[in-house]
Design a protein around this motif. Sequence first.
Motif, PDB file in Angstrom:
ATOM      1  N   LEU A   1       0.786  -1.227   0.000  1.00 44.66           N
ATOM      2  CA  LEU A   1       0.000   0.000   0.000  1.00 44.66           C
ATOM      3  C   LEU A   1       0.821   1.283   0.000  1.00 44.66           C
ATOM      4  O   LEU A   1       0.299   2.343  -0.366  1.00 44.66           O
ATOM      5  CB  LEU A   1      -0.930   0.025   1.216  1.00 44.66           C
ATOM      6  N   ILE A   2       2.085   1.204   0.429  1.00 40.23           N
ATOM      7  CA  ILE A   2       2.853   2.443   0.601  1.00 40.23           C
ATOM      8  C   ILE A   2       4.127   2.448  -0.238  1.00 40.23           C
ATOM      9  O   ILE A   2       4.346   3.346  -1.051  1.00 40.23           O
ATOM     10  CB  ILE A   2       3.200   2.661   2.088  1.00 40.23           C
ATOM     11  N   ASP A   3       4.997   1.461  -0.026  1.00 41.88           N
ATOM     12  CA  ASP A   3       6.285   1.453  -0.710  1.00 41.88           C
ATOM     13  C   ASP A   3       6.741   0.017  -0.931  1.00 41.88           C
ATOM     14  O   ASP A   3       7.071  -0.678   0.028  1.00 41.88           O
ATOM     15  CB  ASP A   3       7.321   2.208   0.137  1.00 41.88           C
ATOM     16  N   PRO A   4       6.769  -0.438  -2.188  1.00 39.06           N
ATOM     17  CA  PRO A   4       7.179  -1.824  -2.466  1.00 39.06           C
ATOM     18  C   PRO A   4       8.592  -2.134  -1.996  1.00 39.06           C
ATOM     19  O   PRO A   4       8.929  -3.301  -1.773  1.00 39.06           O
ATOM     20  CB  PRO A   4       7.066  -1.925  -3.998  1.00 39.06           C
ATOM     21  N   GLN A   5       9.430  -1.105  -1.841  1.00 42.41           N
ATOM     22  CA  GLN A   5      10.819  -1.314  -1.429  1.00 42.41           C
ATOM     23  C   GLN A   5      11.047  -0.953   0.032  1.00 42.41           C
ATOM     24  O   GLN A   5      12.191  -0.738   0.443  1.00 42.41           O
ATOM     25  CB  GLN A   5      11.744  -0.453  -2.318  1.00 42.41           C
ATOM     26  N   ALA A   6      10.001  -0.895   0.819  1.00 44.11           N
ATOM     27  CA  ALA A   6      10.109  -0.432   2.204  1.00 44.11           C
ATOM     28  C   ALA A   6      11.075  -1.279   3.013  1.00 44.11           C
ATOM     29  O   ALA A   6      11.097  -2.511   2.918  1.00 44.11           O
ATOM     30  CB  ALA A   6       8.733  -0.450   2.864  1.00 44.11           C
ATOM     31  N   VAL A   7      11.914  -0.602   3.813  1.00 44.05           N
ATOM     32  CA  VAL A   7      12.823  -1.235   4.765  1.00 44.05           C
ATOM     33  C   VAL A   7      12.383  -0.797   6.153  1.00 44.05           C
ATOM     34  O   VAL A   7      12.076   0.384   6.381  1.00 44.05           O
ATOM     35  CB  VAL A   7      14.280  -0.811   4.512  1.00 44.05           C
ATOM     36  N   PHE A   8      12.342  -1.727   7.092  1.00 48.27           N
ATOM     37  CA  PHE A   8      11.764  -1.443   8.403  1.00 48.27           C
ATOM     38  C   PHE A   8      12.822  -1.464   9.501  1.00 48.27           C
ATOM     39  O   PHE A   8      13.681  -2.341   9.541  1.00 48.27           O
ATOM     40  CB  PHE A   8      10.662  -2.459   8.729  1.00 48.27           C
ATOM     41  N   GLU A   9      12.725  -0.469  10.381  1.00 45.20           N
ATOM     42  CA  GLU A   9      13.581  -0.395  11.567  1.00 45.20           C
ATOM     43  C   GLU A   9      12.713  -0.681  12.789  1.00 45.20           C
ATOM     44  O   GLU A   9      11.780   0.072  13.086  1.00 45.20           O
ATOM     45  CB  GLU A   9      14.208   0.994  11.679  1.00 45.20           C
ATOM     46  N   ALA A  10      12.993  -1.780  13.467  1.00 48.22           N
ATOM     47  CA  ALA A  10      12.202  -2.151  14.641  1.00 48.22           C
ATOM     48  C   ALA A  10      12.468  -1.182  15.785  1.00 48.22           C
ATOM     49  O   ALA A  10      13.604  -0.765  16.012  1.00 48.22           O
ATOM     50  CB  ALA A  10      12.537  -3.575  15.068  1.00 48.22           C
ATOM     51  N   ALA A  11      11.407  -0.809  16.495  1.00 50.58           N
ATOM     52  CA  ALA A  11      11.536   0.126  17.609  1.00 50.58           C
ATOM     53  C   ALA A  11      10.458  -0.176  18.637  1.00 50.58           C
ATOM     54  O   ALA A  11       9.440  -0.797  18.328  1.00 50.58           O
ATOM     55  CB  ALA A  11      11.413   1.569  17.119  1.00 50.58           C
ATOM     56  N   GLU A  12      10.696   0.275  19.865  1.00 49.61           N
ATOM     57  CA  GLU A  12       9.730   0.110  20.944  1.00 49.61           C
ATOM     58  C   GLU A  12       9.330   1.482  21.471  1.00 49.61           C
ATOM     59  O   GLU A  12      10.192   2.278  21.847  1.00 49.61           O
ATOM     60  CB  GLU A  12      10.315  -0.742  22.075  1.00 49.61           C
ATOM     61  N   ASP A  13       8.047   1.742  21.489  1.00 47.98           N
ATOM     62  CA  ASP A  13       7.541   3.004  22.019  1.00 47.98           C
ATOM     63  C   ASP A  13       6.032   2.865  22.224  1.00 47.98           C
ATOM     64  O   ASP A  13       5.255   3.052  21.293  1.00 47.98           O
ATOM     65  CB  ASP A  13       7.835   4.158  21.062  1.00 47.98           C
ATOM     66  N   PRO A  14       5.591   2.533  23.444  1.00 45.33           N
ATOM     67  CA  PRO A  14       4.150   2.384  23.705  1.00 45.33           C
ATOM     68  C   PRO A  14       3.348   3.638  23.363  1.00 45.33           C
ATOM     69  O   PRO A  14       2.195   3.537  22.934  1.00 45.33           O
ATOM     70  CB  PRO A  14       4.094   2.077  25.205  1.00 45.33           C
ATOM     71  N   ASP A  15       3.963   4.817  23.542  1.00 46.37           N
ATOM     72  CA  ASP A  15       3.249   6.059  23.231  1.00 46.37           C
ATOM     73  C   ASP A  15       2.958   6.149  21.735  1.00 46.37           C
ATOM     74  O   ASP A  15       1.867   6.579  21.335  1.00 46.37           O
ATOM     75  CB  ASP A  15       4.070   7.273  23.671  1.00 46.37           C
ATOM     76  N   ALA A  16       3.914   5.748  20.899  1.00 43.25           N
ATOM     77  CA  ALA A  16       3.696   5.761  19.446  1.00 43.25           C
ATOM     78  C   ALA A  16       2.568   4.811  19.069  1.00 43.25           C
ATOM     79  O   ALA A  16       1.747   5.111  18.193  1.00 43.25           O
ATOM     80  CB  ALA A  16       4.985   5.384  18.716  1.00 43.25           C
ATOM     81  N   LEU A  17       2.506   3.666  19.746  1.00 40.39           N
ATOM     82  CA  LEU A  17       1.429   2.704  19.485  1.00 40.39           C
ATOM     83  C   LEU A  17       0.087   3.244  19.959  1.00 40.39           C
ATOM     84  O   LEU A  17      -0.937   3.039  19.298  1.00 40.39           O
ATOM     85  CB  LEU A  17       1.743   1.380  20.166  1.00 40.39           C
ATOM     86  N   ASP A  18       0.081   3.924  21.098  1.00 43.28           N
ATOM     87  CA  ASP A  18      -1.164   4.526  21.590  1.00 43.28           C
ATOM     88  C   ASP A  18      -1.699   5.552  20.601  1.00 43.28           C
ATOM     89  O   ASP A  18      -2.907   5.615  20.327  1.00 43.28           O
ATOM     90  CB  ASP A  18      -0.934   5.194  22.948  1.00 43.28           C
ATOM     91  N   ILE A  19      -0.796   6.383  20.061  1.00 43.78           N
ATOM     92  CA  ILE A  19      -1.204   7.407  19.090  1.00 43.78           C
ATOM     93  C   ILE A  19      -1.742   6.755  17.825  1.00 43.78           C
ATOM     94  O   ILE A  19      -2.793   7.155  17.299  1.00 43.78           O
ATOM     95  CB  ILE A  19      -0.009   8.328  18.760  1.00 43.78           C
ATOM     96  N   ALA A  20      -1.041   5.752  17.330  1.00 42.41           N
ATOM     97  CA  ALA A  20      -1.485   5.067  16.110  1.00 42.41           C
ATOM     98  C   ALA A  20      -2.838   4.414  16.317  1.00 42.41           C
ATOM     99  O   ALA A  20      -3.726   4.496  15.454  1.00 42.41           O
ATOM    100  CB  ALA A  20      -0.448   4.029  15.687  1.00 42.41           C
ATOM    101  N   GLU A  21      -3.019   3.754  17.456  1.00 44.09           N
ATOM    102  CA  GLU A  21      -4.293   3.096  17.739  1.00 44.09           C
ATOM    103  C   GLU A  21      -5.424   4.114  17.815  1.00 44.09           C
ATOM    104  O   GLU A  21      -6.508   3.907  17.241  1.00 44.09           O
ATOM    105  CB  GLU A  21      -4.204   2.313  19.051  1.00 44.09           C
TER     106      GLU A  21
END
Length: 336
Positions: free
Chosen positions: A126-146
Amino acid sequence: MRLYSEQRFGLVRACVARDGQPLLYAEGYALDPSLTLWGTRSVARLSAKSGRIGFLKLADGQEAMTDLSDPDAINEGAALEIEIAAEARADKLPRARLIGMADGPLRRLSGPLPLIERLKSQARRLIDPQAVFEAAEDPDALDIAEAQAIHPSFDLPGGGYLSIEPTRALIACDIDMGGAGEGMIHTPRQAAKRLNEVAVAEVARRVRLSNLAGLVVVDLIGNKHNGEKLTGLVRDAFLAESPAIACGPITRFGILEFSRPWGARPHGEDTPLKAARRLLWRAVAEARSDAGGRLKLRAPGPVADLVRQCLKDSLDPLTPRLSVETASVTEVVPVR
């Protein structure tokens, strides 16, 4: 892109973000074997026909529907190879893409993917066929996304308000100037132009983040719009999804319309599994302020049953401190 995730009790919530903005969100079982997840391929049985609509029985007992280009060429009871093109939503069955005829028993053809891998696949699709992902931990970022995925309406940067309301027929979006024009009394047209452009770009992000699709109708501010610029913003935002995106000209009433095919289930639709996940996360938060104490999780029957199942199969260190009770309310209660 950054990939934020957290997993407890066999459940996961995760989001993909770029430049601090959440783009995709997902939650559910860490590994869901359901055959009605977007992109899953299997052999199903044609159980009934109604005009050009075929009703399917899947190997796990679930049902789906598909379009039959030539209904007379396929008999009821036939085995068909299918791929789920759109997950179930509201009272609508999952919709499958018919690949062709098949032989043998009903069965899965594509292996189940962990939720994290499904989210990555969705981001590349849906966004970028060549997407590269950097794993990260941040409950606040997840709260905002949710929060943004469940409630797509919000205050626009610099003033104004964007309302996004799913209805049965379409996704209705309204741009409200609010205080965006303050200090610009002599240039109201410029204020409206700027706000329309910001809002249209945000409509695209919020629609994708919330898993909304179908006909999207945007009520713009003012008149004499730069149709080429605004429709270009839509096409650029959904570039990876083209040519599936259809964008029409702006009408004389200042309405911008575009259509987007359905895929994953909308996040705004509540389910017992989502309620169970939220209840367990509330228990985690409560446990932080009540170290060592026992907690009782109370919820209606379907939610309580799912919580019990999650705890039964869990090795989470908090599990021994939790018990479940069926009740009419949903709450976490300390056990004294």
